[in-house]
Design a protein around this motif. Structure first.
Motif, PDB file in Angstrom:
ATOM      1  N   TRP A 175      -5.016  -3.329   2.537  1.00 52.80           N
ATOM      2  CA  TRP A 175      -5.751  -3.277   0.566  1.00 52.80           C
ATOM      3  C   TRP A 175      -7.294  -2.695   0.470  1.00 52.80           C
ATOM      4  CZ3 TRP A 175      -1.903  -2.822  -1.903  1.00 52.80           C
ATOM      5  CH2 TRP A 175      -0.674  -3.600  -1.433  1.00 52.80           C
ATOM      6  N   GLY A 177      -3.577   1.059   1.053  1.00 51.68           N
ATOM      7  CA  GLY A 177      -3.523   0.401  -0.213  1.00 51.68           C
ATOM      8  C   GLY A 177      -4.813   0.695  -1.689  1.00 51.68           C
ATOM      9  N   TRP A 178      -5.780   1.019  -1.375  1.00 47.00           N
ATOM     10  CA  TRP A 178      -6.812   1.666  -2.560  1.00 47.00           C
ATOM     11  C   TRP A 178      -6.764   2.734  -3.269  1.00 47.00           C
ATOM     12  CZ3 TRP A 178      -9.436  -0.963  -6.189  1.00 47.00           C
ATOM     13  CH2 TRP A 178     -10.568  -0.779  -6.561  1.00 47.00           C
ATOM     14  N   PRO A 208      -6.195  -1.092  -6.665  1.00 48.10           N
ATOM     15  CA  PRO A 208      -5.249  -0.763  -5.690  1.00 48.10           C
ATOM     16  C   PRO A 208      -3.593  -0.809  -6.498  1.00 48.10           C
ATOM     17  CG  PRO A 208      -4.824  -3.290  -6.572  1.00 48.10           C
ATOM     18  CD  PRO A 208      -6.107  -2.281  -6.941  1.00 48.10           C
ATOM     19  N   TYR A 209      -2.635   0.320  -5.591  1.00 50.84           N
ATOM     20  CA  TYR A 209      -1.213   0.779  -5.862  1.00 50.84           C
ATOM     21  C   TYR A 209      -0.682  -0.518  -5.646  1.00 50.84           C
ATOM     22  CZ  TYR A 209      -2.758   5.344  -4.054  1.00 50.84           C
ATOM     23  OH  TYR A 209      -3.513   6.566  -3.829  1.00 50.84           O
ATOM     24  N   LEU A 239       2.911  -1.212  -0.674  1.00 52.73           N
ATOM     25  CA  LEU A 239       2.671   0.187   0.341  1.00 52.73           C
ATOM     26  C   LEU A 239       3.925  -0.317   1.211  1.00 52.73           C
ATOM     27  CD1 LEU A 239      -0.787  -1.088   1.573  1.00 52.73           C
ATOM     28  CD2 LEU A 239       0.299   0.796   0.979  1.00 52.73           C
ATOM     29  N   HIS A 277       2.903   1.938   6.292  1.00 52.96           N
ATOM     30  CA  HIS A 277       1.715   1.645   5.609  1.00 52.96           C
ATOM     31  C   HIS A 277       1.436   3.034   3.990  1.00 52.96           C
ATOM     32  CE1 HIS A 277      -0.171  -0.730   8.671  1.00 52.96           C
ATOM     33  NE2 HIS A 277       1.244  -1.702   7.644  1.00 52.96           N
ATOM     34  N   PRO A 301       1.814   4.713  -0.004  1.00 49.19           N
ATOM     35  CA  PRO A 301       2.073   3.508  -1.195  1.00 49.19           C
ATOM     36  C   PRO A 301       3.026   4.234  -2.019  1.00 49.19           C
ATOM     37  CG  PRO A 301      -0.312   4.482  -0.939  1.00 49.19           C
ATOM     38  CD  PRO A 301       0.071   4.905   0.521  1.00 49.19           C
ATOM     39  N   GLN A 347      -5.809  -9.444  -6.712  1.00 46.82           N
ATOM     40  CA  GLN A 347      -6.917  -8.685  -5.461  1.00 46.82           C
ATOM     41  C   GLN A 347      -8.563  -9.498  -6.090  1.00 46.82           C
ATOM     42  OE1 GLN A 347      -6.502  -5.626  -3.497  1.00 46.82           O
ATOM     43  NE2 GLN A 347      -4.320  -6.222  -3.039  1.00 46.82           N
ATOM     44  N   ASP A 349       8.543  -3.796   1.961  1.00 46.53           N
ATOM     45  CA  ASP A 349       7.968  -3.449   1.087  1.00 46.53           C
ATOM     46  C   ASP A 349       6.441  -4.340   0.664  1.00 46.53           C
ATOM     47  OD1 ASP A 349       9.859  -3.933  -0.637  1.00 46.53           O
ATOM     48  OD2 ASP A 349       7.695  -3.519  -2.650  1.00 46.53           O
ATOM     49  N   SER A 360       1.172  -5.394  -3.241  1.00 46.50           N
ATOM     50  CA  SER A 360      -0.732  -5.787  -3.374  1.00 46.50           C
ATOM     51  C   SER A 360      -0.339  -7.195  -3.949  1.00 46.50           C
ATOM     52  CB  SER A 360      -0.886  -5.104  -4.235  1.00 46.50           C
ATOM     53  OG  SER A 360      -0.693  -5.316  -5.725  1.00 46.50           O
TER      54      SER A 360
END
Length: 377
Positions: A32, A36-37, A44-45, A48, A52, A54, A68, A356, A359
């Motif tokens: 993240w 993930g960013w 954050p997406y 993932l 990894h 998105p 988050q 998956d 987040s």
């Protein structure tokens, strides 16, 4: 499994916890900070994939941003860059989701950052309060305090129904949608109130929390089994979720204010019943949804990582629980964690059904590991 004495299992439990904590800090958190960013959006997406990457963004939720924010606020001083990331998430919460016209926060924005679902929901606002309380504890900034106060004001003036409970969802302009109260957002509101009280003395919040738990006992506790239903008693198509039972148990048992309340007493008495129906004794897997009606049973046997984490955290507050804690931590590591991250869900047969990684899940692992750290301390 034969009983394990505390002295025999303590070194093994300590070593195992160190291992999963390193996995969290070295594998999960960096997901993240990196892939993930979304740096362009400073959000954050939502999730993932197993490689990894998105998942193509359809939306961004304020609740995910707030979770988050809690995650990185909790890591300030422990992980490089955590304070900067928490600051970015706090700014994004205001920039993307705050409703300047009506107050409060939107549920979601679209892939370009335009308001998408503009309703106001209790779940989102509870997590904003929760995250801001933890963040305020770390940074002591007046702006964070003002957002915390604004969220408390919205909760009291807009969502509160006057009987200790709160509407689950309201329209953008706060018009009623006749949603009524629902268990899950109310639980996270209790969690947010507890977080607020952990960082400041606030008699209004204390009063609201006690009233909430009193009303939960009256409106949501099944009188025969003592479990918390997901909808108010008497609702059509009602059910209960073991993961939420364990989550509530931890919140109540860990609070000096709430321990000894009627709600706490019910969940304490129902703990063994919840385990019996809701936990597979061989694998330690927590089942998702159960029916209570005559002839009822397992409604959804999906095994979700968040429910595993909540069961494990709850066990840390049970008497003579070390063998159980060790067994469940082993189950979490072996069934849910892997070298590239985690498995979100397994199906009723134990097969991985979701690869998956959302987040929102690191919040559950962070709170679980915090409970374990306090237990081992």
């Amino acid at each position: 499994m034969p009983p394990v004495s505390r002295s025999a299992s303590q070194p093994e439990l300590t070593a195992l916890f160190a291992s999963v904590q390193q996995h969290f800090l070295n594998v999960i958190v960096p997901l993240w900070q990196g892939p993930g960013w979304n740096a362009d959006m400073a959000l954050p997406y939502e999730a993932l994939d197993a490689e990894h990457q998105p998942l193509p963004p359809q939306r961004y939720r304020a609740m995910a941003c707030a979770r988050q924010l809690y995650l990185f606020a909790s890591l300030i001083g422990q992980v490089p860059g955590a304070e900067e990331r928490a600051a970015a998430l706090f700014r994004s919460l205001q920039r993307h989701f705050h409703d300047a016209e009506h107050g409060g926060w939107f549920y979601s924005v679209d892939a370009q950052g335009a308001p998408l679902d503009q309703r106001k929901d209790l779940y989102t606002h509870a997590f904003i309060l929760f995250a801001c309380a933890h963040y305020r504890d770390k940074v002591r900034e007046p702006l964070v305090e003002s957002v915390l106060n604004a969220s408390l004001e919205v909760l009291a003036q807009r969502f509160a129904t006057g009987d200790g409970l709160y509407e689950a969802t309201l329209d953008r302009d706060w018009a009623s949608l006749d949603s009524g109260p629902l268990q899950n957002p109310l639980m996270h509101l209790a969690e947010a109130f507890l977080a607020t009280l952990s960082v400041r003395d606030d008699l209004d919040v204390q009063h609201a929390l006690v009233e909430l738990c009193t009303a939960m006992h009256v409106r949501f506790i099944d009188p025969q089994h003592g479990v918390l239903m997901e909808k108010p008693l008497g609702s059509v198509d009602n059910w209960f979720e073991p993961g939420h039972q364990f989550e509530w148990y931890y919140l109540l048992e860990s609070s000096a204010l709430l321990r000894g309340s009627k709600l706490h007493g019910s969940l304490q008495r129902a703990f063994a019943f919840t385990e019996q129906l809701g936990v597979d004794q061989q694998s330690g897997a927590v089942r998702a949804m159960l029916d209570l009606e005559p002839g009822g049973g397992v409604r959804d046997a999906t095994q979700r990582i968040w429910a595993q984490a909540e069961y494990l955290r709850a066990l840390t507050l049970r008497p003579d629980s070390e063998a159980d804690v060790l067994r469940q931590l082993q189950a979490l590591q072996q069934r849910s964690l892997h070298a590239g991250g985690w498995f979100e869900c397994r199906d009723e047969h134990g097969e991985v059904s979701r690869r998956d990684m959302p987040s929102t899940t690191p919040y559950h692992l962070a709170t679980c590991y915090r409970g374990l750290a306090e237990y081992l301390d």
